[in-house]
Design a protein around this motif. Structure first.
Motif, mmCIF file in Angstrom:
data_model
loop_
_atom_site.group_PDB
_atom_site.id
_atom_site.type_symbol
_atom_site.label_atom_id
_atom_site.label_comp_id
_atom_site.label_asym_id
_atom_site.label_seq_id
_atom_site.Cartn_x
_atom_site.Cartn_y
_atom_site.Cartn_z
ATOM 1 N N SER A 103 19.464 15.821 -42.706
ATOM 2 C CA SER A 103 19.154 15.205 -44.001
ATOM 3 C C SER A 103 19.957 15.857 -45.120
ATOM 4 O O SER A 103 20.450 15.176 -46.028
ATOM 5 N N LEU A 107 22.795 14.081 -47.562
ATOM 6 C CA LEU A 107 22.738 14.139 -49.021
ATOM 7 C C LEU A 107 24.032 14.724 -49.590
ATOM 8 O O LEU A 107 24.570 14.227 -50.585
ATOM 9 N N ARG A 110 26.659 12.104 -49.504
ATOM 10 C CA ARG A 110 26.406 11.108 -50.545
ATOM 11 C C ARG A 110 26.945 11.609 -51.887
ATOM 12 O O ARG A 110 27.570 10.858 -52.636
ATOM 13 N N GLU A 125 17.878 9.394 -58.413
ATOM 14 C CA GLU A 125 18.787 9.362 -57.270
ATOM 15 C C GLU A 125 18.204 8.505 -56.147
ATOM 16 O O GLU A 125 18.917 7.850 -55.418
ATOM 17 N N GLU A 129 19.746 5.215 -53.211
ATOM 18 C CA GLU A 129 19.875 5.502 -51.781
ATOM 19 C C GLU A 129 20.135 4.241 -50.984
ATOM 20 O O GLU A 129 20.886 4.256 -50.021
#
Length: 136
Positions: A103, A107, A110, A125, A129
């Motif tokens: 995870s 992130l 991203r 944020e 997603e």
């Protein structure tokens, strides 16, 4: 300094670190007392490497950036040439489980793809997603 004194000093520092009683000035000077260690080996003209994790300090993630290189990106039914930098991650599994690391890396990717997200509050944020399709 004689060899036996160096060995004793290093052994003492490792002992103090193991039990969490290392003096603050040593921790402040140590690059291995951090959450993430980022190294740019691309400045040496080489691609990213997989760095080893130390038993000394608190570093649980090593990230190595490689040299710039040309690559091809498939975007909206076209192939484009672009510059890219490779990253290599080494994560210490003793710190947390693999799901948390996966995870975290999603992130991180991203934010690399859309750095403007760093300027938004954390709650905002979540709304973007669904726009980002990132795979590990």
């Amino acid at each position: 300094m004689p060899n036996f004194m160096i060995k004793f000093l290093i052994g003492l520092i490792r002992f103090l670190d193991r039990y969490g009683i290392l003096p603050k000035f040593v921790i402040d000077a140590s690059p291995f007392h951090t959450s993430v260690f980022l190294t740019n080996v691309g400045s040496l003209g080489i691609d990213s490497i997989y760095h080893h994790v130390y038993d000394f300090g608190t570093t649980s993630i090593f990230i190595a950036m490689g040299k710039k290189k040309k690559t091809y990106i498939y975007e909206e039914d076209t192939i484009k040439e672009a510059k890219a930098i490779s990253f290599s991650f080494v994560c210490d599994e003793r710190v947390c489980d693999g799901q948390y690391f996966a995870s975290s890396i999603k992130l991180f990717r991203r934010y690399l793809k859309r750095p403007e997200l760093l300027e938004k509050p954390i709650g905002d944020e979540k709304s973007v997603e669904s726009e980002d399709e990132v795979t590990v």
